[in-house]
Design a protein around this motif. Structure first.
Motif, PDB file in Angstrom:
ATOM      1  N   TYR A 177      -4.813  -4.040   0.751  1.00 33.96           N
ATOM      2  CA  TYR A 177      -3.785  -2.878   0.690  1.00 33.96           C
ATOM      3  C   TYR A 177      -3.414  -2.880  -0.340  1.00 33.96           C
ATOM      4  CZ  TYR A 177       1.084  -0.921   0.983  1.00 33.96           C
ATOM      5  OH  TYR A 177       2.291  -0.210   0.970  1.00 33.96           O
ATOM      6  N   TRP A 184       2.458   3.707   5.369  1.00 44.07           N
ATOM      7  CA  TRP A 184       1.377   2.233   4.000  1.00 44.07           C
ATOM      8  C   TRP A 184       2.624   2.838   3.159  1.00 44.07           C
ATOM      9  CZ3 TRP A 184      -3.549   0.424   3.139  1.00 44.07           C
ATOM     10  CH2 TRP A 184      -3.965   0.234   4.319  1.00 44.07           C
ATOM     11  N   ASN A 185       3.711   3.864   2.754  1.00 42.64           N
ATOM     12  CA  ASN A 185       3.856   4.065   1.157  1.00 42.64           C
ATOM     13  C   ASN A 185       6.008   3.923   1.591  1.00 42.64           C
ATOM     14  OD1 ASN A 185       4.023   5.837  -0.551  1.00 42.64           O
ATOM     15  ND2 ASN A 185       2.241   7.290   1.180  1.00 42.64           N
ATOM     16  N   LEU A 189       5.432   7.515  -4.815  1.00 46.66           N
ATOM     17  CA  LEU A 189       4.675   7.648  -3.232  1.00 46.66           C
ATOM     18  C   LEU A 189       3.329   7.399  -3.844  1.00 46.66           C
ATOM     19  CD1 LEU A 189       7.233  10.525  -2.033  1.00 46.66           C
ATOM     20  CD2 LEU A 189       7.066   8.431  -1.182  1.00 46.66           C
ATOM     21  N   CYS A 190       2.384   7.390  -2.993  1.00 48.59           N
ATOM     22  CA  CYS A 190       1.144   7.359  -3.119  1.00 48.59           C
ATOM     23  C   CYS A 190       0.402   7.952  -2.047  1.00 48.59           C
ATOM     24  CB  CYS A 190       0.598   6.014  -2.612  1.00 48.59           C
ATOM     25  SG  CYS A 190      -1.110   5.677  -3.203  1.00 48.59           S
ATOM     26  N   VAL A 234       5.880  -0.427  -7.602  1.00 42.48           N
ATOM     27  CA  VAL A 234       6.634  -1.058  -7.253  1.00 42.48           C
ATOM     28  C   VAL A 234       6.692  -2.520  -6.664  1.00 42.48           C
ATOM     29  CG1 VAL A 234       6.457   1.196  -5.292  1.00 42.48           C
ATOM     30  CG2 VAL A 234       4.570  -0.315  -5.600  1.00 42.48           C
ATOM     31  N   PHE A 249       1.746   4.116  -9.678  1.00 42.40           N
ATOM     32  CA  PHE A 249       2.894   3.997  -8.215  1.00 42.40           C
ATOM     33  C   PHE A 249       3.288   2.469  -8.304  1.00 42.40           C
ATOM     34  CE2 PHE A 249       2.094   2.868  -3.824  1.00 42.40           C
ATOM     35  CZ  PHE A 249       3.338   3.389  -2.935  1.00 42.40           C
ATOM     36  N   CYS A 277      -3.953   0.884  -2.589  1.00 40.74           N
ATOM     37  CA  CYS A 277      -3.083   1.835  -3.828  1.00 40.74           C
ATOM     38  C   CYS A 277      -3.297   1.972  -5.228  1.00 40.74           C
ATOM     39  CB  CYS A 277      -1.537   0.580  -3.425  1.00 40.74           C
ATOM     40  SG  CYS A 277      -0.845   1.431  -2.113  1.00 40.74           S
ATOM     41  N   ILE A 296       6.491   0.985   3.268  1.00 41.19           N
ATOM     42  CA  ILE A 296       6.705  -0.990   3.522  1.00 41.19           C
ATOM     43  C   ILE A 296       6.439  -1.197   1.880  1.00 41.19           C
ATOM     44  CG2 ILE A 296       6.179  -0.970   5.727  1.00 41.19           C
ATOM     45  CD1 ILE A 296       3.690  -2.256   4.527  1.00 41.19           C
ATOM     46  N   ALA A 297       6.058  -0.119   1.057  1.00 38.25           N
ATOM     47  CA  ALA A 297       5.436  -0.457  -0.871  1.00 38.25           C
ATOM     48  C   ALA A 297       6.273  -1.092  -1.388  1.00 38.25           C
ATOM     49  CB  ALA A 297       5.300   0.781  -1.137  1.00 38.25           C
ATOM     50  N   MET A 304       3.231  -4.465  -7.673  1.00 39.79           N
ATOM     51  CA  MET A 304       1.672  -5.173  -7.712  1.00 39.79           C
ATOM     52  C   MET A 304       0.819  -5.142  -8.964  1.00 39.79           C
ATOM     53  SD  MET A 304       0.274  -2.630  -4.709  1.00 39.79           S
ATOM     54  CE  MET A 304       1.705  -1.898  -3.253  1.00 39.79           C
ATOM     55  N   ARG A 340      -5.726   4.485  -5.797  1.00 35.30           N
ATOM     56  CA  ARG A 340      -5.462   5.653  -5.317  1.00 35.30           C
ATOM     57  C   ARG A 340      -4.324   5.760  -6.939  1.00 35.30           C
ATOM     58  NH1 ARG A 340      -6.411   7.804  -0.110  1.00 35.30           N
ATOM     59  NH2 ARG A 340      -7.053   6.891   0.756  1.00 35.30           N
ATOM     60  N   GLN A 341      -3.432   5.432  -7.445  1.00 33.57           N
ATOM     61  CA  GLN A 341      -2.242   6.134  -8.002  1.00 33.57           C
ATOM     62  C   GLN A 341      -1.946   4.494  -8.961  1.00 33.57           C
ATOM     63  OE1 GLN A 341      -0.488   8.790  -5.473  1.00 33.57           O
ATOM     64  NE2 GLN A 341       1.317   8.859  -6.908  1.00 33.57           N
TER      65      GLN A 341
END
Lengths: 525, 368
Positions: free
Chosen positions: B221, A367-368, A359-360, B236, B232, B225, A370-371, B238, B228-229
């Motif tokens: 987006y 938002w989380n 999780l972010c 996922v 993560f 992300c 759909i990551a 990226m 921030r992290q």
């Protein structure tokens, strides 16, 4: 039983508006083993941290040996004879066992000039070692006190933590989730040590959420729920696990997972053969790992933490380079693909550390949710994010997976452990995966949510998915899976049919005492 | 209960407002001390700067002219800082971009302006981007801290361009500069005697694009992300290491354009001091830090810094106040903003307000 050793009177702790402990009254007798049980977030640790001087109560008082006391820091508590062993050990790996034990209160060698003696600067190692050896012998702790802490097992580290407290002459020992990291035989040993300590007149408070262990060791059991004491019961044959669970959760719960009668299919969905991987420095961390998962099948991976489960999960989810071996999904080679490519193959991934990888925290729930699929329609059209469909998706998943949000679309960091995990489960399970890689699905999750998550995993299995589960909770791995592999030092050392194997047998393989040959694993698996 | 909440929000707003206002006040107070030391009434000084920078068409155009590159460097910094990457190398990338476009401006001959200008801009942008690629690769592939590499590469860029200007590419004049760029490579000025050129439109277009990318797109987006992290984001899918390189390159690209427009619009040749001290890359960095990477804030701070740059120059000429005074104000501003005094003392502020409320209630009760 003796007189009351420690007592709290109407003790309350608030964090802002949140009441973590609400007017708690407990009284522990001298020489008693008291278990404090409750779900995560019930307030057990807050209460213990107040007894140990880490937190200061908002109101109420602590009475120790008949006198009201207040602590500025743990040092004050230790001076009065209250010690605590935390769930995460606070040891220095490069020092030896006895050095860790005396750290902070070393014996200083006296320097003699004629008849006068002065406090010097040198440490009296001989005297320290003798004292600690005495302690080890007295309580049967079975440790080589000159061994370096980095070389000893987790169970031994825990004994060192307990010795640290005994060396400081505590009467009351608080153990915070002591069995969370231990293998079954170590748990038995710990319980034996606790009985010895009790005989020597020490009082013990143990915080846990594992009911069977509580039944084995405690004299009395106090249940806490939502910051309040629900009740204290005497541990005898009349109190059953399910009674206690009901007190903890506030409603009847299923303690055992109920598997459907559906049998694993013949078709191999996921196949890993001869997988090896190296770490950043080129050291081999995964060695020749092979297994198949059929449709409608759950494979569990058991093992003491730190034996390569984390690395295997990383390798399978595309975050660690695979040096040798092959991974296939429905006979298609997917070795070494990136995580986003794996997701396109409909693989659901629930990572081990949900607050780092899953999780972010600073971003909202929508938002989380759909990551990982954020680049595909309907959430992203021609590279532009679609806020409306993100909201729609959130509303649907929140309803389907019973995620409880405080407000409309809060940051994930504000959710409880169970709800945060449900966000990941909802994200990964809702896209109808054919393969699920799940690591530590219920760590730090409350009992109610555990039940829900287990049922979801089984539901995916019954719908035809292949599932791989890693968990440090042995009961979870065995309870959910059809077959269970044991991992030791980066290799598979055994494979069992989950319905036939005993925990003790697994424990022998997990600790490296027994192992199967490669052929045995191949034929049994 | 609902009332309590609005009150709490009010306090929160007060705190974030204070975080902006208090550093400004402190910076101007310290600036005043130095202003008095250089025998100038601080109010006269500030009044003069504001008057010169904003109260005439020429003043505004000069201010915007000085703000133009800062808008670009500011948004370039914001782009990487949002992704959690401290690209401190914008200044160096500005130098490389400026130098490359200065060379392209006089070496490539015989092109019409409508080809020569975009070509020079492109060359500046590409060179800036390539220069940023180096720390990007080092960070993504070898995990080398980007702060160290980018700061070092700033020195390399300024020293090497300076050396080349003095030696091989110099003109032999008393001061080191490259040859003047051709007319066909020069940007048009809005009004001929003031600093502002058509580059302001380039800056605004870049600003708009980045604003849109950060707020609306998939890439925005992902940047949010990653910033921030990153663990993560990696998990996922990226592909963080690849994104890191892209972010570095895009930052360098914008910085390169900023450098190119300074040469093509204002200087017409490369001199080692074109970016002043602190350079436009650093002013962009300050603007980004002060506005917490908010694009609108960057626009505002860029204009403020532009005004300070121009106003200070005017003040030096007409009031005899040293130029460095403005740097004192700017630096103290950044320093005090970094402290965020109001957040540090937020508990005290909250209890102050609630005490005030409590006495108010007590008073009311007494009256009743």
């Amino acid at each position: 039983m003796g007189s009351i050793l420690i007592q709290t009177k109407e003790i309350t702790k608030k964090f802002g508006d949140f009441i973590a402990n609400d007017k708690i009254n407990i009284a522990v007798e001298e020489g008693e083993i008291r278990a404090i049980i409750g779900e995560n977030g019930a307030g057990k640790s807050t209460l213990m941290n107040m007894l140990y001087g880490i937190l200061k109560p908002t109101s109420g008082e602590i009475i120790y040996k008949g006198k009201p006391v207040s602590f500025e820091s743990p040092r004050d508590a230790i001076e009065l004879g209250i010690g605590m062993v935390h769930q995460h050990f606070k040891l220095s790996p490069s020092l030896s066992i006895y050095e860790n034990i005396v750290l902070g209160s070393e014996t200083i060698k006296k320097i003699k000039f004629g008849k006068k003696s002065f406090g010097g600067v040198l440490i009296d190692r001989k005297k320290e070692m003798a004292e600690i050896q005495d302690l080890v012998d007295k309580f049967n702790f079975n440790l080589d006190i000159t061994a370096k802490v980095r070389d000893i097992s987790i169970g031994a580290k825990q004994r060192v933590e307990i010795l640290k407290m005994l060396y400081r002459n505590v009467n009351l020992l608080i153990l915070d989730e002591p069995t969370a990291v231990l293998i079954p035989s170590e748990v038995d040993d710990l319980i034996q040590r606790m009985q010895d300590l009790k005989k020597a007149g020490k009082t013990i408070i143990i915080i846990t959420h594992k009911l069977n262990e509580v039944k084995m060791c405690a004299d009395n059991i106090t249940v806490i729920r939502g910051g309040k004491v629900i009740g204290t019961v005497h541990n005898d044959d009349n109190t059953t696990d399910s009674d206690l669970a009901e007190m903890m959760v506030g409603r009847p719960v299923l303690l055992r997972v109920k598997k459907s009668g559906k049998m694993p299919g013949e078709k191999i969905v996921y196949s890993v053969s001869g997988l090896s991987a190296n770490d950043f420095e080129g050291k081999k961390i995964l060695n020749n790992i092979s297994f198949n998962i059929h449709e409608n099948e759950i494979i569990g991976i058991a093992g003491v933490e730190g034996n390569g489960q984390t690395d295997l999960m990383l390798a399978l989810s595309g975050l660690l380079d695979i040096s040798e071996g092959k991974v296939t999904l429905n006979d298609e080679d997917i070795t070494g693909l990136w995580p986003d490519e794996l997701r396109r193959y409909k693989i659901g991934i629930v990572p081990e550390d949900r607050y780092k990888q899953g999780l972010c925290l600073g971003l909202p729930v929508s938002w989380n949710l759909i990551a990982g699929i954020h680049g595909s329609s309907p959430f992203c059209v021609h590279g532009i994010m679609q806020k409306a469909s993100m909201q729609e998706n959130k509303q649907k998943l929140v309803k389907d997976f019973d995620i409880r949000l405080g407000s409309d679309d809060p940051a994930v960091g504000s959710l409880s452990g169970g709800n945060a995990q449900k966000v990941i489960i909802a994200r990964e399970f809702s896209k109808h995966p054919q393969l699920l890689l799940v690591s530590q699905p219920t760590r730090g999750v409350d009992i109610g949510a555990i039940e829900f998550i287990h049922n979801e995993i089984l539901r995916m299995r019954d719908k035809g998915a292949a599932v791989l589960i890693f968990s440090s909770e042995l009961s979870e791995v065995v309870g959910l899976s059809d077959r269970v592999y044991v991992m030791y030092k980066g290799e598979f050392v055994g494979v069992f049919n989950s319905s036939e194997v005993s925990f003790n047998e697994l424990g022998l393989y997990m600790s490296g005492v027994k192992r199967m040959t490669r052929e045995e694993i191949f034929t049994n698996g | 209960m609902a009332k309590d909440k609005t009150n709490l929000n009010g306090i929160k707003r007060f705190i974030s407002f204070g975080n902006i206002i208090i550093p400004l006040l402190l910076a101007f107070i310290i600036g005043s001390i130095f202003s008095i030391l250089s025998r100038c009434n601080p109010f006269t000084l500030y009044g003069y700067i504001i008057k010169r920078a904003f109260f005439s068409v020429g003043g505004i155009l000069n201010t915007l002219g000085y703000a133009t590159p800062i808008i670009m460097t500011g948004i370039a910094t914001a782009f990487s800082i949002k992704a959690g990457i401290f690209n401190m190398g914008i200044e160096g990338q500005v130098f490389v971009g400026a130098f490359a476009s200065a060379l392209a401006g006089y070496m490539i001959k015989g092109l019409p302006a409508f080809i020569h200008i975009p070509l020079c801009l492109l060359i500046g942008a590409v060179c800036g981007a390539l220069y940023a690629l180096v720390p990007g690769l080092l960070k993504a592939k070898l995990r080398i801290n980007e702060v160290v590499t980018t700061v070092m590469m700033n020195s390399i860029a300024t020293q090497v361009t300076g050396f080349l200007t003095q030696s091989y590419l110099g003109t032999g004049d008393a001061y080191a500069h490259t040859e003047f760029i051709l007319e066909s490579a020069r940007l048009t000025k809005i009004i001929s005697k003031y600093r502002c050129t058509t580059a302001i439109f380039i800056a605004l277009v870049i600003w708009l694009i980045i604003y849109f990318v950060l707020k609306k797109t998939k890439f925005g987006y992902e940047i949010e992300c990653i910033g921030r992290q990153w663990e993560f984001s990696d998990s996922v899918g990226m592909r963080v290491s690849r994104k890191v390189i892209i972010i570095f390159v895009l930052g360098g690209l914008i910085a390169g354009i900023a450098g190119a427009t300074e040469i093509m619009g204002v200087n017409y040749n490369f001199v080692n001091t074109f970016s002043a001290n602190p350079g436009i890359g650093w002013d962009g960095f300050y603007a980004c830090i002060l506005s917490a990477s908010n694009p609108v804030g960057i626009l505002i701070y860029s204009i403020v810094f532009g005004a300070l740059r121009y106003g200070a120059l005017a003040a030096q000429t007409w009031l005899g106040v040293p130029l460095d005074l403005i740097n004192v104000i700017k630096s103290t501003l950044v320093l005090f903003s970094a402290i965020k005094l109001c957040s540090v003392y937020s508990e005290q502020i909250k209890s102050f307000f609630s005490r005030k409320k409590a006495t108010k209630v007590a008073k009311q009760l007494q009256e009743e």
